[in-house]
Design an enzyme around this catalytic site. Structure first.
Site, PDB file in Angstrom:
ATOM      1  N   HIS A  88       0.618 -26.422  11.499  1.00  0.00           N
ATOM      2  CA  HIS A  88       1.987 -26.864  11.784  1.00  0.00           C
ATOM      3  C   HIS A  88       2.034 -28.105  12.695  1.00  0.00           C
ATOM      4  CE1 HIS A  88       2.991 -23.254   9.825  1.00  0.00           C
ATOM      5  NE2 HIS A  88       3.071 -22.450  10.861  1.00  0.00           N
TER       6      HIS A  88
ATOM      7  N   ARG B 297       0.818  -1.222   0.000  1.00  0.00           N
ATOM      8  CA  ARG B 297       0.000   0.000   0.000  1.00  0.00           C
ATOM      9  C   ARG B 297       0.843   1.259   0.000  1.00  0.00           C
ATOM     10  NH1 ARG B 297      -3.707  -1.466   4.973  1.00  0.00           N
ATOM     11  NH2 ARG B 297      -1.618  -2.051   5.551  1.00  0.00           N
TER      12      ARG B 297
ATOM     13  N   LYS C  82      10.807 -27.569   6.554  1.00  0.00           N
ATOM     14  CA  LYS C  82      11.916 -27.617   7.517  1.00  0.00           C
ATOM     15  C   LYS C  82      12.653 -28.952   7.382  1.00  0.00           C
ATOM     16  CE  LYS C  82       9.824 -24.589  11.006  1.00  0.00           C
ATOM     17  NZ  LYS C  82      10.767 -23.490  11.184  1.00  0.00           N
TER      18      LYS C  82
ATOM     19  N   HIS D  15       4.937 -23.878   6.106  1.00  0.00           N
ATOM     20  CA  HIS D  15       6.400 -23.882   6.032  1.00  0.00           C
ATOM     21  C   HIS D  15       7.044 -24.946   6.919  1.00  0.00           C
ATOM     22  CE1 HIS D  15       6.146 -21.302   9.598  1.00  0.00           C
ATOM     23  NE2 HIS D  15       7.433 -21.526   9.792  1.00  0.00           N
TER      24      HIS D  15
ATOM     25  N   ASP E 238      -3.784 -20.671  14.216  1.00  0.00           N
ATOM     26  CA  ASP E 238      -2.484 -20.228  13.710  1.00  0.00           C
ATOM     27  C   ASP E 238      -1.464 -21.370  13.689  1.00  0.00           C
ATOM     28  OD1 ASP E 238      -0.656 -18.156  12.874  1.00  0.00           O
ATOM     29  OD2 ASP E 238       0.240 -18.227  14.884  1.00  0.00           O
TER      30      ASP E 238
ATOM     31  N   LYS F  51       2.469 -18.531  22.575  1.00  0.00           N
ATOM     32  CA  LYS F  51       3.344 -17.364  22.436  1.00  0.00           C
ATOM     33  C   LYS F  51       3.810 -16.948  23.834  1.00  0.00           C
ATOM     34  CE  LYS F  51       2.387 -16.247  18.000  1.00  0.00           C
ATOM     35  NZ  LYS F  51       3.388 -16.472  16.975  1.00  0.00           N
TER      36      LYS F  51
ATOM     37  N   LYS G  74      -1.110 -19.638   4.909  1.00  0.00           N
ATOM     38  CA  LYS G  74      -2.032 -20.113   5.918  1.00  0.00           C
ATOM     39  C   LYS G  74      -2.445 -18.939   6.803  1.00  0.00           C
ATOM     40  CE  LYS G  74      -0.425 -20.943   9.835  1.00  0.00           C
ATOM     41  NZ  LYS G  74       0.103 -19.706  10.381  1.00  0.00           N
TER      42      LYS G  74
ATOM     43  N   GLU H 196       6.956 -20.681  21.682  1.00  0.00           N
ATOM     44  CA  GLU H 196       7.575 -19.469  21.139  1.00  0.00           C
ATOM     45  C   GLU H 196       7.765 -18.467  22.269  1.00  0.00           C
ATOM     46  OE1 GLU H 196       6.502 -18.445  16.901  1.00  0.00           O
ATOM     47  OE2 GLU H 196       4.547 -18.922  17.748  1.00  0.00           O
TER      48      GLU H 196
HETATM   49  C1  BG6 Z   1       3.587 -18.986  11.492  1.00  0.00           C
HETATM   50  C2  BG6 Z   1       2.643 -18.425  12.515  1.00  0.00           C
HETATM   51  O1  BG6 Z   1       2.914 -19.783  10.578  1.00  0.00           O
HETATM   52  O2  BG6 Z   1       4.573 -19.768  12.158  1.00  0.00           O
HETATM   53  C3  BG6 Z   1       3.397 -17.590  13.518  1.00  0.00           C
HETATM   54  O3  BG6 Z   1       1.664 -17.627  11.868  1.00  0.00           O
HETATM   55  C4  BG6 Z   1       4.530 -18.380  14.127  1.00  0.00           C
HETATM   56  O4  BG6 Z   1       2.537 -17.109  14.535  1.00  0.00           O
HETATM   57  C5  BG6 Z   1       5.377 -19.032  13.055  1.00  0.00           C
HETATM   58  O5  BG6 Z   1       5.338 -17.485  14.864  1.00  0.00           O
HETATM   59  C6  BG6 Z   1       6.370 -20.004  13.662  1.00  0.00           C
HETATM   60  O6  BG6 Z   1       7.254 -20.439  12.672  1.00  0.00           O
HETATM   61  P1  BG6 Z   1       8.731 -20.898  13.030  1.00  0.00           P
HETATM   62  O7  BG6 Z   1       9.316 -21.330  11.746  1.00  0.00           O
HETATM   63  O8  BG6 Z   1       9.415 -19.704  13.609  1.00  0.00           O
HETATM   64  O9  BG6 Z   1       8.558 -22.011  14.017  1.00  0.00           O
END
Ligand code: BG6
Length: 531
Positions: A256, A57, A198, A194, A251, A357, A164, A232
């Site tokens: 994941h 933007r 890994k 993602h 999330d 988190k 996602k 995290e």
């Molecule tokens: C993301 C989430 O998909 O993955 C985030 O939206 C999260 O909230 C992140 O922090 C964690 O990824 P990684 O690779 O740091 O474990």
């Protein structure tokens, strides 16, 4: 197929293309996408005819966009940052201001891409990456389609990486799939998670299926239970607005953690072909027992962090004080679940999942606790207790595999202490910095969707968490915030395991202080390793 590439040295660079990033000013672009491109550039996996077109933007030109990326990328790449590689990549970064809500803007986008094609020789191949709020995925794809930007002719390809969370729940995910299919073929859609990119997640399969000694033990006869932890230490950073809609369950767990669970629990696929792999993961998801509302009350825990102190002494504010977050927010920043699988291999073996988190440390691991040995042969000795062995697959950081088991403590008495056998990736393969996005971006450029998710897999994932979302939505939490930043989450999460006479594995601190007591207090005796 890219799976398990031993290293990048024999891998050819991707074919010429322009990677178009929607949401170029956002967190994901800075933290993951551009660093991943830098790693690919370093490994010489980006073609010479390559460009990135960032869309956002803000009003800025290419030079300002390059400046904007430099600092955060340096920070996220850390010690591995190499100025000469950055110089190579940065020259390929471009920017265009766009109002993605306006169909007419996509005509301008088409012109800009045409111009980049002739300047960079990218041959009309476009990888569109949606680093934008999920509610915009369908809209943007619709406009791309209407502008003819998704039409493939000859060898020219057009692909869309959909970030996602894919939808907000089962219904919206199904609707989104339908909507995407209106504008492109399934083979053009790349639904990313993602965690599938890994190395250590892929290594779960190698560990299980390339080593003969593991598989015979990998079942309900030998395994007591499995713990999956993705903790995290970061908060929601600048993503409050997104996170308010998502929460930890959507999330992290719906995607994941279910990826990790799929790889741990799957049957051996017939091959590493995409369909074989996806079929086996889907079977795992199908086998997960649905949670009734009563199950949700007993087997699901949610939490939200309040202010607190991180282990390094930093004072941090509560989730509710984060930018973009409602001061009365009921969004969970922590979730834990107990899942069971209704199949031959795993009947009776609980899988405990937790993520949050602002927990005490940044750590992702899978801990597999084996059944304990009978104490029979130690009955007339000082050993009053024989503990189970534990295998820990460390996904990040300090990627590796650890086996903890009992060993005789030297001395005249028969006593048992807990010891570890530890394999660290770094010791064998060096420290190759990666975000998890490298392989996935590279694969998409090659048209390889093995490590991307199918529509079915995503819908199955939603089906699992849907019952939890429904109960949680009907019963707003009364005790939020219920854990302090820097802690290990709400007490109810500990109780979840205590109810089954189990406990969460104690995760080592980030400063590396780790004792040999993996399950403190459980072994007859335990000691720190001798230095
Ligand atoms: C993301 C989430 O998909 O993955 C985030 O939206 C999260 O909230 C992140 O922090 C964690 O990824 P990684 O690779 O740091 O474990």
């Amino acid at each position: 197929m890219s799976l398990m590439q031993p290293n990048y040295t024999q891998t050819p660079p991707a074919v010429p293309n322009v990677m178009v990033i929607f949401g170029a000013g956002g967190d994901l672009t800075r933290r993951k996408l551009i660093p991943a491109l830098l790693h690919l550039c370093n490994a010489r996996l980006l073609p010479d005819s390559f460009a990135v077109l960032g869309l956002g933007r803000a009003e800025m030109d290419d030079a300002a966009f390059r400046d904007l990326m430099a600092e955060p990328v340096r920070e996220h790449v850390g010690a591995a940052f190499d100025q000469s590689i950055w110089d190579r990549l940065v020259a390929r970064l471009h920017y265009m201001r766009i109002d993605i809500h306006e169909g007419a803007e996509y005509e301008r986008l088409r012109e800009r891409l045409r111009e980049l094609d002739s300047r960079r020789g990218t041959g009309g191949n476009y990888l569109f990456y949606t680093a934008i709020p999920p509610s915009l995925f369908a809209k943007v794809t619709g406009f791309l389609g209407a502008a003819g930007l998704l039409r493939e002719t000859g060898n020219r390809w057009r692909r869309v990486v959909v970030e996602k969370p894919f939808g907000q729940d089962l219904d919206s995910a199904t609707a989104l799939n339908r909507e995407l299919h209106r504008h492109m073929d399934e083979r053009q859609i790349y639904r990313i998670d993602h965690y599938l990119g890994k190395e250590t997640v892929q290594n779960i399969m190698v560990f299980r299926f390339a080593n003969g000694f593991i598989e015979p033990l990998w079942n309900r006869h030998h395994i007591d239970h499995v713990q999956l932890t993705v903790s995290e230490s970061v908060g929601v950073e600048h993503r409050g607005t997104y996170y308010e809609e998502a929460g930890a369950l959507r999330d992290m767990i719906a995607n994941h953690l279910l990826v990790l669970l799929g790889f741990i629990a799957m049957e051996p696929p017939n091959s590493f072909e995409s369909s074989a792999l996806h079929d086996e993961v889907d079977k795992v998801l199908d086998a997960i027992e649905p949670l009734s509302p009563e199950d949700v009350l007993r087997h699901a825990v949610r939490g939200q962090y309040g202010a607190g102190t991180l282990p390094d002494g930093e004072r941090v504010t509560a989730y509710r004080a984060s930018p973009g977050v409602d001061p009365q927010s009921r969004t969970e920043t922590f979730a834990a679940l107990k899942l069971r699988m209704d199949n031959w291999r795993w009947a009776g073996v609980p899988f405990y999942l937790r993520t949050g988190k602002r927990l005490a440390t940044q750590h992702t691991e899978i801990a597999i606790q084996f059944k304990r040995a009978p104490k029979v042969m130690f009955k007339n000795t000082d050993v009053n207790h024989v503990d189970p062995d534990m295998l820990v697959l460390r996904i990040q950081p300090a990627e590796g595999i650890q086996m903890s088991f009992g060993a005789k403590i030297p001395g005249p008495a028969m006593r048992i202490g807990a010891v570890n056998m530890d394999f660290c990736y770094e010791d064998y393969f060096g420290n190759k910095p990666a975000t998890g996005y490298e392989t996935l971006i590279y694969d998409c450029m090659h048209g390889d969707a093995t490590l991307y998710k199918h529509a079915d897999t995503i819908e199955k994932g939603w089906r699992i968490v849907q019952s939890v979302m429904d109960v949680w939505a009907a019963m707003p939490p009364r005790d939020f915030p219920n854990y302090a930043a820097g802690s290990w989450g709400p007490k109810a999460a500990d109780q979840l395991l205590r109810n089954d006479r189990r406990q969460w594995r104690r995760i080592p601190d980030t400063d590396g202080t780790e004792t040999s007591t993996v399950r403190e207090g459980l072994y007859t005796e335990s000691r720190k390793p001798q230095s």
